[in-house]
Design a protein around this motif. Structure first.
Motif, PDB file in Angstrom:
ATOM      1  N   TRP A 150       0.812  -1.219   0.000  1.00  0.00           N
ATOM      2  CA  TRP A 150       0.000   0.000   0.000  1.00  0.00           C
ATOM      3  C   TRP A 150       0.842   1.263   0.000  1.00  0.00           C
ATOM      4  O   TRP A 150       0.301   2.364  -0.104  1.00  0.00           O
ATOM      5  CB  TRP A 150      -0.938  -0.001   1.207  1.00  0.00           C
ATOM      6  CG  TRP A 150      -1.917  -1.129   1.185  1.00  0.00           C
ATOM      7  CD1 TRP A 150      -1.823  -2.314   1.849  1.00  0.00           C
ATOM      8  CD2 TRP A 150      -3.127  -1.185   0.435  1.00  0.00           C
ATOM      9  NE1 TRP A 150      -2.904  -3.098   1.562  1.00  0.00           N
ATOM     10  CE2 TRP A 150      -3.719  -2.436   0.699  1.00  0.00           C
ATOM     11  CE3 TRP A 150      -3.778  -0.302  -0.445  1.00  0.00           C
ATOM     12  CZ2 TRP A 150      -4.927  -2.829   0.125  1.00  0.00           C
ATOM     13  CZ3 TRP A 150      -4.983  -0.694  -1.010  1.00  0.00           C
ATOM     14  CH2 TRP A 150      -5.540  -1.937  -0.723  1.00  0.00           C
ATOM     15  N   TYR A 167       3.278   3.517  -5.267  1.00  0.00           N
ATOM     16  CA  TYR A 167       2.376   4.295  -6.102  1.00  0.00           C
ATOM     17  C   TYR A 167       2.954   4.524  -7.492  1.00  0.00           C
ATOM     18  O   TYR A 167       4.165   4.693  -7.641  1.00  0.00           O
ATOM     19  CB  TYR A 167       2.104   5.673  -5.476  1.00  0.00           C
ATOM     20  CG  TYR A 167       1.689   5.610  -4.037  1.00  0.00           C
ATOM     21  CD1 TYR A 167       0.418   5.182  -3.686  1.00  0.00           C
ATOM     22  CD2 TYR A 167       2.576   5.975  -3.024  1.00  0.00           C
ATOM     23  CE1 TYR A 167       0.036   5.116  -2.357  1.00  0.00           C
ATOM     24  CE2 TYR A 167       2.199   5.916  -1.702  1.00  0.00           C
ATOM     25  CZ  TYR A 167       0.925   5.476  -1.367  1.00  0.00           C
ATOM     26  OH  TYR A 167       0.550   5.414  -0.061  1.00  0.00           O
ATOM     27  N   ARG A 168       2.076   4.543  -8.486  1.00  0.00           N
ATOM     28  CA  ARG A 168       2.434   4.941  -9.853  1.00  0.00           C
ATOM     29  C   ARG A 168       1.484   6.046 -10.288  1.00  0.00           C
ATOM     30  O   ARG A 168       0.277   5.963 -10.026  1.00  0.00           O
ATOM     31  CB  ARG A 168       2.324   3.774 -10.829  1.00  0.00           C
ATOM     32  CG  ARG A 168       3.289   2.642 -10.595  1.00  0.00           C
ATOM     33  CD  ARG A 168       3.273   1.674 -11.775  1.00  0.00           C
ATOM     34  NE  ARG A 168       4.083   0.492 -11.516  1.00  0.00           N
ATOM     35  CZ  ARG A 168       3.583  -0.688 -11.153  1.00  0.00           C
ATOM     36  NH1 ARG A 168       2.276  -0.819 -11.011  1.00  0.00           N
ATOM     37  NH2 ARG A 168       4.389  -1.701 -10.951  1.00  0.00           N
ATOM     38  N   GLU A 172       6.963   6.816 -10.216  1.00  0.00           N
ATOM     39  CA  GLU A 172       6.785   5.577  -9.454  1.00  0.00           C
ATOM     40  C   GLU A 172       7.594   5.711  -8.174  1.00  0.00           C
ATOM     41  O   GLU A 172       8.814   5.915  -8.224  1.00  0.00           O
ATOM     42  CB  GLU A 172       7.237   4.365 -10.251  1.00  0.00           C
ATOM     43  CG  GLU A 172       6.965   3.052  -9.531  1.00  0.00           C
ATOM     44  CD  GLU A 172       7.189   1.831 -10.405  1.00  0.00           C
ATOM     45  OE1 GLU A 172       7.154   0.709  -9.875  1.00  0.00           O
ATOM     46  OE2 GLU A 172       7.394   2.006 -11.633  1.00  0.00           O
ATOM     47  N   ARG A 180      -5.934   6.723   1.705  1.00  0.00           N
ATOM     48  CA  ARG A 180      -5.761   6.615   0.258  1.00  0.00           C
ATOM     49  C   ARG A 180      -6.596   7.616  -0.544  1.00  0.00           C
ATOM     50  O   ARG A 180      -6.070   8.299  -1.425  1.00  0.00           O
ATOM     51  CB  ARG A 180      -6.065   5.184  -0.177  1.00  0.00           C
ATOM     52  CG  ARG A 180      -5.827   4.904  -1.639  1.00  0.00           C
ATOM     53  CD  ARG A 180      -5.924   3.409  -1.907  1.00  0.00           C
ATOM     54  NE  ARG A 180      -4.886   2.690  -1.197  1.00  0.00           N
ATOM     55  CZ  ARG A 180      -3.669   2.463  -1.665  1.00  0.00           C
ATOM     56  NH1 ARG A 180      -3.334   2.911  -2.853  1.00  0.00           N
ATOM     57  NH2 ARG A 180      -2.783   1.797  -0.964  1.00  0.00           N
ATOM     58  N   ARG A 192      -4.896  10.602  -2.920  1.00  0.00           N
ATOM     59  CA  ARG A 192      -5.160  10.714  -4.358  1.00  0.00           C
ATOM     60  C   ARG A 192      -5.638  12.119  -4.714  1.00  0.00           C
ATOM     61  O   ARG A 192      -5.206  12.721  -5.696  1.00  0.00           O
ATOM     62  CB  ARG A 192      -6.206   9.691  -4.790  1.00  0.00           C
ATOM     63  CG  ARG A 192      -5.747   8.256  -4.750  1.00  0.00           C
ATOM     64  CD  ARG A 192      -6.770   7.330  -5.358  1.00  0.00           C
ATOM     65  NE  ARG A 192      -6.922   7.579  -6.792  1.00  0.00           N
ATOM     66  CZ  ARG A 192      -7.691   6.856  -7.586  1.00  0.00           C
ATOM     67  NH1 ARG A 192      -8.399   5.868  -7.097  1.00  0.00           N
ATOM     68  NH2 ARG A 192      -7.761   7.119  -8.871  1.00  0.00           N
ATOM     69  N   HIS A 231      -2.767  14.635  -4.586  1.00  0.00           N
ATOM     70  CA  HIS A 231      -1.925  14.563  -5.778  1.00  0.00           C
ATOM     71  C   HIS A 231      -2.605  15.216  -6.983  1.00  0.00           C
ATOM     72  O   HIS A 231      -1.981  15.960  -7.738  1.00  0.00           O
ATOM     73  CB  HIS A 231      -1.599  13.101  -6.091  1.00  0.00           C
ATOM     74  CG  HIS A 231      -0.826  12.916  -7.355  1.00  0.00           C
ATOM     75  ND1 HIS A 231       0.536  13.102  -7.416  1.00  0.00           N
ATOM     76  CD2 HIS A 231      -1.213  12.585  -8.608  1.00  0.00           C
ATOM     77  CE1 HIS A 231       0.945  12.875  -8.647  1.00  0.00           C
ATOM     78  NE2 HIS A 231      -0.092  12.560  -9.397  1.00  0.00           N
ATOM     79  N   ALA A 245      -3.694   7.567 -11.392  1.00  0.00           N
ATOM     80  CA  ALA A 245      -2.866   6.944 -10.364  1.00  0.00           C
ATOM     81  C   ALA A 245      -3.150   5.457 -10.361  1.00  0.00           C
ATOM     82  O   ALA A 245      -4.283   5.032 -10.244  1.00  0.00           O
ATOM     83  CB  ALA A 245      -3.191   7.538  -8.982  1.00  0.00           C
ATOM     84  N   GLY A 249      -3.621   1.639  -6.644  1.00  0.00           N
ATOM     85  CA  GLY A 249      -3.199   3.019  -6.885  1.00  0.00           C
ATOM     86  C   GLY A 249      -3.755   4.009  -5.901  1.00  0.00           C
ATOM     87  O   GLY A 249      -4.855   3.915  -5.428  1.00  0.00           O
ATOM     88  N   THR A 250      -2.924   4.979  -5.586  1.00  0.00           N
ATOM     89  CA  THR A 250      -3.351   6.081  -4.744  1.00  0.00           C
ATOM     90  C   THR A 250      -2.410   7.220  -5.003  1.00  0.00           C
ATOM     91  O   THR A 250      -1.564   7.158  -5.865  1.00  0.00           O
ATOM     92  CB  THR A 250      -3.372   5.686  -3.255  1.00  0.00           C
ATOM     93  OG1 THR A 250      -3.901   6.773  -2.521  1.00  0.00           O
ATOM     94  CG2 THR A 250      -2.015   5.348  -2.730  1.00  0.00           C
ATOM     95  N   GLY A 251      -2.532   8.263  -4.245  1.00  0.00           N
ATOM     96  CA  GLY A 251      -1.690   9.416  -4.512  1.00  0.00           C
ATOM     97  C   GLY A 251      -0.899   9.842  -3.308  1.00  0.00           C
ATOM     98  O   GLY A 251      -1.378   9.804  -2.197  1.00  0.00           O
ATOM     99  N   ASN A 252       0.300  10.264  -3.548  1.00  0.00           N
ATOM    100  CA  ASN A 252       0.982  11.109  -2.587  1.00  0.00           C
ATOM    101  C   ASN A 252       1.055  12.478  -3.227  1.00  0.00           C
ATOM    102  O   ASN A 252       0.582  12.683  -4.312  1.00  0.00           O
ATOM    103  CB  ASN A 252       2.377  10.556  -2.241  1.00  0.00           C
ATOM    104  CG  ASN A 252       3.272  10.509  -3.451  1.00  0.00           C
ATOM    105  OD1 ASN A 252       2.862  10.845  -4.555  1.00  0.00           O
ATOM    106  ND2 ASN A 252       4.483  10.086  -3.250  1.00  0.00           N
TER     107      ASN A 252
END
Length: 204
Positions: free
Chosen positions: A31, A34-35, A135, A151, A155, A158, A191, A197-200
């Motif tokens: 978890w 991330y991409r 990534e 999460r 997302r 980002h 994402a 997928g999720t975001g930073n």
């Protein structure tokens, strides 16, 4: 008839296959991995867009979420990034590829996130398409603890940063005469990655 192993012995359960009545263990999701991909369509020539993106020390002038860039040497620097959520990301970015002919700018990153980011700048009609790929694996303890429940917020954080960056770059290009600065396309990007997928707060 099952194929024999070397020496004539039959395969044992769990050796390269799942025996009858057993289930294959599920791969554990990471978890913290991330991409991202964002596409910025800009009404400016590729050389002008490339030059701005190749100057990370100038990012704070047009990208609000890039709060500070401190140059360490000719190829690396420290970035402090903060979007809507109340935390900073501090990372060291090091240039690993700069190819004007291919339109590629790529950096490695260590710190609160570890991984890589790449700009690909190509002609798009009378303007430019700037594609941002990233990534990373999050190492900041707070974000690791909140990786699953946080999460959706990550997302959104980002996406807001990428939209603001696209608008800021368009305005900067317009102000410097590199184009009329009209920006279109999916600035919030997509994402994906392990864990769906999720975001930073996307690193530069």
């Amino acid at each position: 008839m099952s194929p024999a192993r070397p020496g004539g012995a039959p395969p044992t359960p769990g050796h390269g296959r799942v025996a009858r009545g057993q289930t294959r263990p599920m791969k554990r999701m990471d978890w913290t991995h991330y991409r991202f991909r964002s596409l910025w369509s800009l009404d400016a020539p590729p050389d002008g867009v490339h030059d701005v993106l190749a100057d990370p020390e100038g990012y704070p002038r047009w990208w609000p979420q890039v709060r500070e860039v401190t140059r360490l040497d000719a190829l690396s620097g420290v970035l402090r990034i903060r979007s809507v959520l109340p935390y900073d990301l501090v990372l060291t970015a090091r240039e690993v590829r700069r190819d004007r002919a291919a339109g590629i700018l790529e950096t490695s990153m260590t710190g609160d996130v570890d991984g890589w980011a790449r700009w690909t700048v190509v002609p798009d009609g009378r303007g430019t398409l700037a594609r941002y790929d990233q990534e990373v694996r999050v190492t900041k303890p707070l974000l690791r603890r909140l990786a699953v429940p946080g999460r959706p917020a990550f997302r959104a954080n980002h996406a807001l940063m990428m939209r603001a960056g696209r608008r800021g770059l368009a305005a900067h290009l317009r102000a410097t005469g590199s184009g009329n600065g009209t920006a279109n396309g999916s600035g919030n990007g997509t994402a994906n990655g392990s864990g769906n997928g999720t975001g930073n707060s996307g690193a530069v």
